[in-house]
Design an enzyme around this catalytic site. Structure first.
Site, PDB file in Angstrom:
ATOM      1  N   CYS A  85       0.815  -1.221   0.000  1.00 20.31           N
ATOM      2  CA  CYS A  85       0.000   0.000   0.000  1.00 20.31           C
ATOM      3  C   CYS A  85       0.845   1.267   0.000  1.00 20.31           C
ATOM      4  O   CYS A  85       0.311   2.369  -0.116  1.00 20.31           O
ATOM      5  CB  CYS A  85      -0.957  -0.009   1.177  1.00 20.31           C
ATOM      6  SG  CYS A  85      -2.101  -1.385   1.035  1.00 20.31           S
ATOM      7  N   HIS A 379      -9.682   2.887  -0.979  1.00 22.29           N
ATOM      8  CA  HIS A 379      -8.252   2.591  -0.949  1.00 22.29           C
ATOM      9  C   HIS A 379      -7.838   1.710  -2.124  1.00 22.29           C
ATOM     10  O   HIS A 379      -7.732   0.501  -1.987  1.00 22.29           O
ATOM     11  CB  HIS A 379      -7.927   1.922   0.405  1.00 22.29           C
ATOM     12  CG  HIS A 379      -6.528   1.437   0.525  1.00 22.29           C
ATOM     13  ND1 HIS A 379      -5.438   2.126   0.033  1.00 22.29           N
ATOM     14  CD2 HIS A 379      -6.012   0.317   1.097  1.00 22.29           C
ATOM     15  CE1 HIS A 379      -4.343   1.452   0.290  1.00 22.29           C
ATOM     16  NE2 HIS A 379      -4.662   0.350   0.916  1.00 22.29           N
ATOM     17  N   CYS A 409       0.660   2.487   6.307  1.00 19.92           N
ATOM     18  CA  CYS A 409       1.043   1.128   6.700  1.00 19.92           C
ATOM     19  C   CYS A 409       0.890   0.247   5.469  1.00 19.92           C
ATOM     20  O   CYS A 409       0.122   0.577   4.567  1.00 19.92           O
ATOM     21  CB  CYS A 409       0.136   0.621   7.822  1.00 19.92           C
ATOM     22  SG  CYS A 409      -1.591   0.547   7.316  1.00 19.92           S
TER      23      CYS A 409
HETATM   24  C1  LIG Z   1     -14.279  -5.733   4.994  1.00 20.06           C
HETATM   25  C2  LIG Z   1     -14.729  -6.260   3.629  1.00 20.06           C
HETATM   26  C3  LIG Z   1     -14.519  -7.777   3.573  1.00 20.06           C
HETATM   27  C4  LIG Z   1     -16.207  -5.908   3.475  1.00 20.06           C
HETATM   28  O1  LIG Z   1     -16.596  -6.241   2.205  1.00 20.06           O
HETATM   29  P1  LIG Z   1     -18.152  -6.312   1.795  1.00 20.06           P
HETATM   30  O2  LIG Z   1     -18.823  -7.368   2.591  1.00 20.06           O
HETATM   31  O3  LIG Z   1     -18.194  -6.365   0.324  1.00 20.06           O
HETATM   32  O4  LIG Z   1     -18.659  -4.912   2.320  1.00 20.06           O
HETATM   33  P2  LIG Z   1     -20.013  -4.176   2.038  1.00 20.06           P
HETATM   34  O5  LIG Z   1     -19.716  -2.827   1.568  1.00 20.06           O
HETATM   35  O6  LIG Z   1     -20.943  -5.027   1.202  1.00 20.06           O
HETATM   36  O7  LIG Z   1     -20.609  -4.008   3.474  1.00 20.06           O
HETATM   37  C5  LIG Z   1     -21.234  -5.055   4.162  1.00 20.06           C
HETATM   38  C6  LIG Z   1     -22.462  -4.474   4.833  1.00 20.06           C
HETATM   39  O8  LIG Z   1     -22.025  -3.450   5.730  1.00 20.06           O
HETATM   40  C7  LIG Z   1     -22.776  -2.250   5.459  1.00 20.06           C
HETATM   41  N1  LIG Z   1     -21.896  -1.122   5.737  1.00 20.06           N
HETATM   42  C8  LIG Z   1     -20.587  -0.981   5.366  1.00 20.06           C
HETATM   43  N2  LIG Z   1     -20.123   0.198   5.801  1.00 20.06           N
HETATM   44  C9  LIG Z   1     -21.117   0.796   6.462  1.00 20.06           C
HETATM   45  C10 LIG Z   1     -21.241   2.041   7.126  1.00 20.06           C
HETATM   46  N3  LIG Z   1     -20.207   2.904   7.206  1.00 20.06           N
HETATM   47  N4  LIG Z   1     -22.409   2.356   7.687  1.00 20.06           N
HETATM   48  C11 LIG Z   1     -23.447   1.512   7.605  1.00 20.06           C
HETATM   49  N5  LIG Z   1     -23.412   0.309   6.994  1.00 20.06           N
HETATM   50  C12 LIG Z   1     -22.261  -0.035   6.423  1.00 20.06           C
HETATM   51  C13 LIG Z   1     -23.125  -2.361   3.997  1.00 20.06           C
HETATM   52  O9  LIG Z   1     -24.252  -1.563   3.702  1.00 20.06           O
HETATM   53  C14 LIG Z   1     -23.423  -3.813   3.848  1.00 20.06           C
HETATM   54  O10 LIG Z   1     -24.732  -4.046   4.305  1.00 20.06           O
HETATM   55  P3  LIG Z   1     -25.672  -5.126   3.556  1.00 20.06           P
HETATM   56  O11 LIG Z   1     -24.958  -6.449   3.724  1.00 20.06           O
HETATM   57  O12 LIG Z   1     -26.951  -5.004   4.296  1.00 20.06           O
HETATM   58  O13 LIG Z   1     -25.724  -4.686   2.129  1.00 20.06           O
HETATM   59  C15 LIG Z   1     -13.899  -5.610   2.462  1.00 20.06           C
HETATM   60  O14 LIG Z   1     -14.208  -4.243   2.364  1.00 20.06           O
HETATM   61  C16 LIG Z   1     -12.414  -5.775   2.710  1.00 20.06           C
HETATM   62  O15 LIG Z   1     -11.859  -6.838   2.457  1.00 20.06           O
HETATM   63  N6  LIG Z   1     -11.755  -4.710   3.204  1.00 20.06           N
HETATM   64  C17 LIG Z   1     -10.366  -4.754   3.586  1.00 20.06           C
HETATM   65  C18 LIG Z   1      -9.497  -4.571   2.414  1.00 20.06           C
HETATM   66  C19 LIG Z   1      -8.072  -4.727   2.803  1.00 20.06           C
HETATM   67  O16 LIG Z   1      -7.652  -5.691   3.406  1.00 20.06           O
HETATM   68  N7  LIG Z   1      -7.299  -3.744   2.445  1.00 20.06           N
HETATM   69  C20 LIG Z   1      -5.911  -3.755   2.730  1.00 20.06           C
HETATM   70  C21 LIG Z   1      -5.658  -2.705   3.695  1.00 20.06           C
HETATM   71  S1  LIG Z   1      -3.931  -2.457   3.843  1.00 20.06           S
END
Ligand SMILES: CC(C)(COP(=O)(O)OP(=O)(O)OC[C@H]1O[C@@H](n2cnc3c(N)ncnc32)[C@H](O)[C@@H]1OP(=O)(O)O)[C@@H](O)C(=O)NCCC(=O)NCCS
Length: 424
Positions: A85, A379, A409
């Site tokens: 990243c 991101h 990070c």
């Molecule tokens: C965490 C992760 C698995 C979630 O993926 P996802 O399941 O596709 O996420 P979604 O956006 O569909 O959110 C899941 C639910 O949470 C809800 N939600 C997410 N953010 C929200 C918020 N801020 N407020 C309210 N609801 C929220 C969504 O509406 C969704 O609801 P639903 O299931 O009723 O539709 C994915 O974003 C991920 O892998 N992130 C990390 C990435 C990573 O590792 N990056 C490297 C960093 S160095």
């Protein structure tokens, strides 16, 4: 080394508006816009350095492909960097080093990522079979190459967002940090909500729009991608509290709401030597005063890199944390930012991990990620670093604050920190 300008595409959740564009195409758009908007002639560019985390199998040197996509002179040397990243940060500091060494005066740097377009590989067994098949000269060799084929060999191998050394995903590593550092679910959700509110205000108050170039959406090009579509204006603590933990379903606290989402996007920055910028009468947004990278054992706290890199970057700039008026921290997860902030302020961390007598200090929330962060904005791995440099440089000019610090990070237990000084 002077930061002259920076722009980015909107950051869009993967699988949405930008899903039909590759990282190379996204990078081409960001760089082409940068060159046009900065009134730069392609012939002025000495070098292009670009980052991505998951390179295309068919176009692995993204930097060179971006030169072609942006229709820049083919004489521009271009190299790609991968540092998880922190990839576009590495591209920027590589550019700064070239300038400092007198090897270049004008360098375009940045990064792109399409998490909608990741290469999905065959198993090694099947790939070897295909290689044997391509070398087969006759029917009997072909039959031999195919003998013993099992349908299971066809199961796809998507890239994992996981550490090879520990097998833990980024999210599992954030969980580990939340538990070891005692970061509560409530604190994570509050941090995430603030990220969305600040990003929404950044868009509404006209701070973020000038940093973003609209992108026509293929294949019909009837729609424009204009804003970061992960920002949730309607989110609330109650909604966030209801979301189930994703990475430790039973005892965890890291949720979709307090993690950065998978995102597509690209960014680009124009760097020049101070002499060249002044000779050309260019407005300098910021000077790069110092930077540092860190690495720790991935089996420890994977995303704690900023807490190791920031003290070194500040020392190199001859500054203390109290001299810093604005901070931009990449938000991989709320648990990761809060863990880093805790380590910044911890005497114990300073003594035991850094071999220093005193803690770096506390970061005032009023100067941190004023226009939201990666949790809300999104991101695209390779693009985030250049977004931070652009936003912080513009913010120093806007606020009149002299020094800013940014941190990232990264997977592999890497960390980055950079100190910028206002140029005007
Ligand atoms: C965490 C992760 C698995 C979630 O993926 P996802 O399941 O596709 O996420 P979604 O956006 O569909 O959110 C899941 C639910 O949470 C809800 N939600 C997410 N953010 C929200 C918020 N801020 N407020 C309210 N609801 C929220 C969504 O509406 C969704 O609801 P639903 O299931 O009723 O539709 C994915 O974003 C991920 O892998 N992130 C990390 C990435 C990573 O590792 N990056 C490297 C960093 S160095």
């Amino acid at each position: 080394m002077a930061v002259i300008a920076g722009w980015r595409t909107p950051f869009e959740r993967s699988g949405t508006l930008l899903e039909n564009l590759t990282a190379v195409e996204l990078g081409g758009i960001a760089v082409k816009e940068l060159v046009a908007r900065a009134n730069l002639s392609g012939s002025e560019i000495d070098e292009l350095i670009y980052g991505t985390v998951i390179p295309s199998v068919s176009r692995p040197n993204i930097a060179r492909e971006v030169v072609f996509e942006a229709a820049l002179p083919k004489s521009i040397p271009a190299s790609s960097v991968i540092m998880a990243c922190a990839s576009s940060n590495r591209a920027i500091t590589d550019a700064a080093e070239r300038i400092a060494l007198g090897l270049a005066d004008v360098v375009v740097a940045g990064g792109a990522e399409s998490l909608s377009d990741v290469p999905v590989l065959f198993s090694r067994e099947f790939a070897r079979r295909l290689m044997r098949l391509s070398r087969a000269k006759n029917a009997s060799q072909k039959a031999k190459a195919l003998s013993g084929f099992r349908p299971g060999e066809l199961s796809p191998n998507p890239p994992a967002i996981a550490e090879f050394t520990t097998g833990l995903s980024m999210g599992e590593s954030a969980e580990k940090m939340a538990k070891e550092n005692g970061i509560s679910r409530e604190a994570q959700d509050e941090f995430a909500l603030a990220s969305h509110r600040k990003a929404a205000a950044g868009w509404d108050n006209g701070i973020l729009p000038p940093e973003v170039v609209p992108v026509p959406v293929p294949p019909k090009f009837e729609q424009m991608a204009t804003t970061d579509n992960n920002i949730r204006r309607d989110s609330s603590l109650e909604q966030l509290a209801k979301l189930p933990p994703v990475f430790d379903k039973k005892f965890g606290s890291v949720t979709a709401g307090n993690s950065s989402p998978l995102t597509d996007g690209a960014s680009a920055i124009l760097l020049m030597s101070e002499e060249r910028a002044k000779a050309d009468g260019r407005r300098i947004l910021a000077f790069i005063r110092s930077w540092a990278y860190s690495g720790v054992d991935p089996g420890e706290q994977l995303l704690q890199g900023p807490a190791y890199a920031a003290p070194i970057a500040l020392d190199r700039a001859g500054l203390k944390l109290s001299d810093i008026g604005r901070v931009e921290m990449h938000e991989a997860f709320a648990a990761q930012v809060l863990s880093n902030l805790q380590a910044f302020a911890s005497e114990k961390f300073a003594r035991e991990k850094l071999g220093r007598q005193s803690a770096l200090g506390e970061i005032d929330p009023a100067i941190l990620n004023l226009y939201g962060g990666s949790i809300a904005i999104g991101h695209p791995f390779g693009a985030t670093g250049a977004r931070l440099v652009t936003t912080l440089s513009n913010e120093l000019v806007r606020s009149g604050v002299q020094f800013g610090l940014l941190t990232v990070c990264a997977a592999g237990a890497l960390g980055h920190a950079m100190v910028l000084e206002r140029g005007e």
